[in-house]
Design a protein around this motif. Structure first.
Motif, PDB file in Angstrom:
ATOM      1  N   MET A 136       0.910  -1.201  -0.096  1.00 33.43           N
ATOM      2  CA  MET A 136      -0.024  -0.038   0.088  1.00 33.43           C
ATOM      3  C   MET A 136       0.934   1.415  -0.052  1.00 33.43           C
ATOM      4  O   MET A 136       0.659   2.224  -0.810  1.00 33.43           O
ATOM      5  N   GLU A 137       2.033   1.178   0.805  1.00 36.20           N
ATOM      6  CA  GLU A 137       2.744   2.343   0.733  1.00 36.20           C
ATOM      7  C   GLU A 137       3.252   2.483  -0.597  1.00 36.20           C
ATOM      8  O   GLU A 137       3.510   3.745  -1.268  1.00 36.20           O
ATOM      9  N   ALA A 138       3.776   1.502  -1.491  1.00 37.72           N
ATOM     10  CA  ALA A 138       4.181   1.656  -2.819  1.00 37.72           C
ATOM     11  C   ALA A 138       3.315   2.409  -4.027  1.00 37.72           C
ATOM     12  O   ALA A 138       3.559   3.070  -4.601  1.00 37.72           O
ATOM     13  N   ILE A 139       1.854   1.759  -3.610  1.00 37.97           N
ATOM     14  CA  ILE A 139       0.971   2.613  -4.330  1.00 37.97           C
ATOM     15  C   ILE A 139       0.783   4.114  -3.995  1.00 37.97           C
ATOM     16  O   ILE A 139       0.534   4.888  -4.769  1.00 37.97           O
ATOM     17  N   ARG A 140       1.010   4.343  -2.687  1.00 40.61           N
ATOM     18  CA  ARG A 140       0.855   5.837  -2.429  1.00 40.61           C
ATOM     19  C   ARG A 140       1.920   6.963  -2.964  1.00 40.61           C
ATOM     20  O   ARG A 140       1.668   7.682  -3.250  1.00 40.61           O
ATOM     21  N   ASN A 141       3.098   5.982  -2.689  1.00 37.13           N
ATOM     22  CA  ASN A 141       4.285   6.617  -3.522  1.00 37.13           C
ATOM     23  C   ASN A 141       4.223   7.048  -4.866  1.00 37.13           C
ATOM     24  O   ASN A 141       5.164   8.144  -5.328  1.00 37.13           O
ATOM     25  N   GLU A 142       3.280   6.251  -5.573  1.00 38.81           N
ATOM     26  CA  GLU A 142       3.324   6.546  -7.133  1.00 38.81           C
ATOM     27  C   GLU A 142       2.842   8.222  -7.133  1.00 38.81           C
ATOM     28  O   GLU A 142       3.092   8.714  -8.404  1.00 38.81           O
ATOM     29  N   VAL A 143       2.183   8.749  -6.181  1.00 36.90           N
ATOM     30  CA  VAL A 143       1.849   9.937  -6.254  1.00 36.90           C
ATOM     31  C   VAL A 143       2.668  10.770  -5.410  1.00 36.90           C
ATOM     32  O   VAL A 143       3.164  12.034  -5.702  1.00 36.90           O
ATOM     33  N   LEU A 144       2.878  10.257  -4.163  1.00 40.87           N
ATOM     34  CA  LEU A 144       3.718  11.245  -3.070  1.00 40.87           C
ATOM     35  C   LEU A 144       5.112  11.455  -3.555  1.00 40.87           C
ATOM     36  O   LEU A 144       5.775  12.497  -3.369  1.00 40.87           O
ATOM     37  N   HIS A 145       5.736  10.173  -4.221  1.00 42.79           N
ATOM     38  CA  HIS A 145       7.077  10.258  -4.545  1.00 42.79           C
ATOM     39  C   HIS A 145       7.308   9.591  -5.695  1.00 42.79           C
ATOM     40  O   HIS A 145       7.726   8.688  -5.765  1.00 42.79           O
ATOM     41  N   LYS A 146       6.807  10.389  -6.965  1.00 41.00           N
ATOM     42  CA  LYS A 146       6.612   9.608  -8.194  1.00 41.00           C
ATOM     43  C   LYS A 146       8.139   9.393  -8.755  1.00 41.00           C
ATOM     44  O   LYS A 146       8.107   8.618  -9.540  1.00 41.00           O
ATOM     45  N   TRP A 147       9.243  10.222  -8.136  1.00 41.57           N
ATOM     46  CA  TRP A 147      10.557  10.020  -8.994  1.00 41.57           C
ATOM     47  C   TRP A 147      11.128   8.794  -8.150  1.00 41.57           C
ATOM     48  O   TRP A 147      12.495   8.584  -8.428  1.00 41.57           O
ATOM     49  N   ARG A 148      10.515   8.189  -6.954  1.00 48.51           N
ATOM     50  CA  ARG A 148      11.119   6.929  -6.410  1.00 48.51           C
ATOM     51  C   ARG A 148      11.006   5.852  -7.168  1.00 48.51           C
ATOM     52  O   ARG A 148       9.970   4.980  -6.988  1.00 48.51           O
ATOM     53  N   GLN A 149      11.912   5.630  -8.115  1.00 51.42           N
ATOM     54  CA  GLN A 149      12.046   4.266  -8.998  1.00 51.42           C
ATOM     55  C   GLN A 149      13.153   3.500  -8.776  1.00 51.42           C
ATOM     56  O   GLN A 149      14.286   3.875  -8.202  1.00 51.42           O
ATOM     57  N   PRO A 150      13.206   2.418  -9.559  1.00 47.27           N
ATOM     58  CA  PRO A 150      14.269   1.397  -9.120  1.00 47.27           C
ATOM     59  C   PRO A 150      15.179   2.107  -9.917  1.00 47.27           C
ATOM     60  O   PRO A 150      15.308   2.678 -11.004  1.00 47.27           O
ATOM     61  N   ARG A 151      16.406   1.576  -9.641  1.00 45.26           N
ATOM     62  CA  ARG A 151      17.703   2.076 -10.334  1.00 45.26           C
ATOM     63  C   ARG A 151      17.871   1.287 -11.660  1.00 45.26           C
ATOM     64  O   ARG A 151      18.486   1.979 -12.583  1.00 45.26           O
ATOM     65  N   SER A 152      17.214   0.182 -11.834  1.00 46.82           N
ATOM     66  CA  SER A 152      17.429  -0.393 -13.141  1.00 46.82           C
ATOM     67  C   SER A 152      16.755   0.440 -14.225  1.00 46.82           C
ATOM     68  O   SER A 152      17.170   0.641 -15.413  1.00 46.82           O
ATOM     69  N   LEU A 153      15.502   1.058 -13.691  1.00 45.32           N
ATOM     70  CA  LEU A 153      14.688   1.920 -14.545  1.00 45.32           C
ATOM     71  C   LEU A 153      15.834   3.096 -15.119  1.00 45.32           C
ATOM     72  O   LEU A 153      15.789   3.594 -16.426  1.00 45.32           O
ATOM     73  N   TYR A 154      16.350   3.808 -14.216  1.00 40.14           N
ATOM     74  CA  TYR A 154      17.268   4.963 -14.593  1.00 40.14           C
ATOM     75  C   TYR A 154      18.452   4.697 -15.269  1.00 40.14           C
ATOM     76  O   TYR A 154      18.743   5.528 -16.212  1.00 40.14           O
ATOM     77  N   PHE A 155      18.847   3.699 -14.948  1.00 38.14           N
ATOM     78  CA  PHE A 155      20.072   3.117 -15.814  1.00 38.14           C
ATOM     79  C   PHE A 155      19.549   2.872 -17.109  1.00 38.14           C
ATOM     80  O   PHE A 155      20.567   3.299 -18.128  1.00 38.14           O
ATOM     81  N   THR A 156      18.533   2.321 -17.547  1.00 37.74           N
ATOM     82  CA  THR A 156      17.952   1.757 -18.768  1.00 37.74           C
ATOM     83  C   THR A 156      17.917   3.081 -19.632  1.00 37.74           C
ATOM     84  O   THR A 156      18.495   3.445 -20.627  1.00 37.74           O
ATOM     85  N   ILE A 157      17.307   4.271 -19.000  1.00 34.19           N
ATOM     86  CA  ILE A 157      17.015   5.599 -19.689  1.00 34.19           C
ATOM     87  C   ILE A 157      18.054   6.357 -19.871  1.00 34.19           C
ATOM     88  O   ILE A 157      18.168   6.843 -20.804  1.00 34.19           O
ATOM     89  N   ILE A 158      18.776   6.299 -18.916  1.00 31.32           N
ATOM     90  CA  ILE A 158      19.983   7.260 -19.115  1.00 31.32           C
ATOM     91  C   ILE A 158      20.991   6.802 -20.127  1.00 31.32           C
ATOM     92  O   ILE A 158      21.522   7.365 -20.979  1.00 31.32           O
TER      93      ILE A 158
END
Length: 626
Positions: free
Chosen positions: A68-90
């Motif tokens: 439930m905390e992870a679902i809330r963080n999609e709005v409250l902390h939307k930039w809190r994403q896995p390192r793998s996502l950032y590594f792939t995009i960058i």
């Protein structure tokens, strides 16, 4: 069809919202059996029930507090994403630096390579005699500079569709990186302008495949709420590549006869990390879904999302949306048929028009007359070779620094709003830069004012028309036509970049800098009108939800813009009347990112969890956005 009602406001509904919980559970069980994901059925059921009714996520049985905390963080902390996502995009966006570096490498090389390869472009030769071939050589110079963009538009972009079909996003990016690694080295070794042209044509093949694939790859991996900010990393690295290219030009300017070779050749550097790192990235889950490989898609999503629950929810929600998309567009067609369908299927045709508009606008705005020829432009303003390169370095720095704000504004203000703000400002700054050439060159203000308005032009371009075109074009096409659609969009952009590159040396000689800059200032205003009439907003919508937006006829959208949006804007901002928000043409019901009830639920839950203190200010800010 597609949840669009006949109301004046088109209501676009969640494809799961009309189902009962029992129907959703049965559908998920059927999906998990057919896709080989039986062991994940309980997780898929929880994810599907959350996707069905996001505001009621806390009522879904079996959710842990961490989930439930992870679902809330999609709005409250939307930039809190896995390192793998950032590594792939960058990592993948680093490939864009090849394009930016090459632009400024050829920019600096323009001051010396024509003479070195026997095609002098000045009206007088070194001995003071007239140059009878100046006009012809100016066309040759433009052709060499345009080489990568010609090859990209005519071949490289169109190779991306079959390469993506057989080798996936990662395989296509790897193949393009090979071309981008070897071709600049070949340019540095060229002995004639014809050889230089061939190596730059080969570079264009890699640039076209890369430019058509990386934005798609990034868009398909990113969550909807921050997709714009992540996909615009492509433009960030293009701007950074431009800046690094200007740095390299300055570093090698005193190396004598080989300076232009180093300026061309150094562009291979950004391709190295792309070659080495691409297979450490997860493949696009939507590409796996397109191929029916659901277990691999789920594996990719688990690396790209914070929790297994979010991966399960997104997997099933994408599947449900694509099932509805299948009613709108035909699948399993050959390449030629898919290309024809870009102009024949109404939903796809509207995406084609929108992507064409935003891509051609990037060339109409005139940015590449600076990116390709700023050293020449500053030299014509009376600067020495060193000062021309320094002024170009300043342009590269401004272009890079002012791209940063778009990371946050592109998903809040939106793609369309950024464009409508920046185009009028680019028009007047470009016109002002051209008029400054009328100041006598003996005046100390001449060069300074030219540079000032060019820098202001770049500052308006970078957070608007800079990041939006590739981000927008990667979003708007349905999955069935995404590769060929992006190929069309990038080919449009690079073809007109080639036209600009070929024609500008001759235009500069025939029209003078004032006339050339004034011409492009006028094109900025034309592009503004096109964007206002033909470009729907796409911010914070999933890629599948955009099917609903582009199901609205172009005529209806234009009528709304002229009959509703324009009068509202005039009354609000010119006559300063408080008449409330602008009436919308569509609204979305029941999506996790923007649903008001969901935001309020998150606010209430976060207050409860934090004891009413720690997160109240953040939650209030989020709620106030809606």
């Amino acid at each position: 069809m597609f949840g669009l009602t006949t109301d004046p406001v088109r209501r676009i509904r969640n494809p799961l919202a009309h189902l009962t919980n029992e129907q959703v559970i049965k559908d998920v069980e059927d999906f998990s059996r057919s896709s080989g994901l039986e062991e994940y059925t309980p997780m898929l059921v929880k994810g599907a029930l959350i996707a069905k009714d996001p505001p009621a996520f806390e009522t879904v049985p079996g959710l842990s507090e961490d989930e439930m905390e992870a679902i809330r963080n999609e709005v409250l902390h939307k930039w809190r994403q896995p390192r793998s996502l950032y590594f792939t995009i960058i990592l993948c966006s680093i490939g864009a630096a090849v394009q930016g570096w090459d632009q400024t490498g050829s920019n600096g090389a323009n001051l010396s390579f024509p003479d070195a390869l026997g095609i002098p472009i000045t009206n007088t030769l070194a001995d003071g005699s007239p140059n009878p071939n100046a006009s012809r050589n100016q066309w040759y110079q433009g052709l060499v500079n345009a080489g990568p963009y010609i090859a990209s538009a005519l071949l490289g972009c169109w190779c991306s569709d079959p390469l993506n079909k057989y080798f996936g996003r990662r395989g296509t990016i790897f193949a393009s990186a090979v071309f981008c690694f070897l071709s600049p080295i070949g340019s540095a070794c060229a002995q004639t302008w014809e050889q230089l042209l061939v190596t730059r044509l080969l570079l264009g093949i890699g640039m076209g495949c890369k430019g058509s694939t990386v934005p798609i790859f990034s868009a398909e991996n990113a969550p909807a709420s921050i997709r714009g900010g992540l996909v615009m990393c492509w433009q960030m690295w293009t701007a950074f590549g431009i800046f690094l290219g200007t740095c390299a030009n300055l570093a090698v300017k005193d190396t004598g006869a080989i300076s232009w070779r180093l300026q061309f050749g150094s562009a291979f550097i950004p391709a190295v990390p792309l070659l080495v790192g691409i297979y450490f990235c997860p493949e696009s889950p939507r590409w796996y879904i397109k191929k029916g490989r659901y277990s691999k898609a789920f594996r990719s999503l688990r690396r790209l999302r914070n929790t297994e629950l979010q991966a399960a929810r997104d997997l099933y929600y994408i599947f449900a949306q694509l099932r509805m998309e299948a009613a709108l567009v035909q699948k399993n067609t050959n390449y030629a048929t898919r290309f024809i369908q870009l102009f024949t299927i109404p939903r796809v045709r509207r995406a084609t028009l929108a992507s064409f508009t935003v891509m051609i606008a990037q060339q109409m705005c005139g940015i590449n007359i600076i990116a390709f020829y700023s050293s020449t432009v500053f030299e014509q303003a009376g600067a020495s070779i060193t000062n021309s390169l320094l002024a170009s370095w300043g342009f590269g720095l401004v272009n890079f620094v002012f791209a940063w704000p778009a990371i946050w504004t592109i998903d809040t203000f939106g793609r369309r709003s950024l464009l409508l703000f920046t185009f009028p400002n680019m028009a007047w700054t470009l016109l002002a830069a051209g008029l400054c050439y009328l100041i006598p060159s003996s005046s100390s203000a001449h060069l300074g004012l030219v540079a000032l308005f060019i820098y202001l032009f770049a500052a308006f371009y970078s957070p608007g028309e800079g990041p939006v075109p590739f981000t927008y074009s990667a979003e708007v096409f349905p999955l069935s036509h995404r590769e060929v659609g992006m190929s069309w969009a990038v080919a449009t952009c690079l073809f007109w970049a080639a036209v600009l590159s070929i024609t500008f040396p001759r235009m500069l000689a025939a029209m003078t800098p004032t006339g050339a800059f004034g011409f492009y200032a006028g094109l900025n205003l034309c592009a503004f009108v096109m964007i206002f009439l033909w470009l729907p907003e796409t911010k914070q919508r999933t890629l599948e939800e955009l099917d609903y937006i582009f199901a609205i006829p172009t005529r209806t959208f234009m009528k709304h813009q002229v009959g509703t949006v324009l009068p509202w804007w005039i009354k609000t901002y010119i006559f300063r009347r408080k008449i409330g928000p602008c009436p919308a043409l569509w609204s979305f019901d029941g999506h996790v990112d923007n649903d008001k009830d969901f935001v309020e639920t998150v606010r209430r839950q976060s207050l409860a969890v934090a004891g009413g203190r720690r997160r109240s200010s953040i939650a209030d800010k989020i709620a106030n956005r809606f």
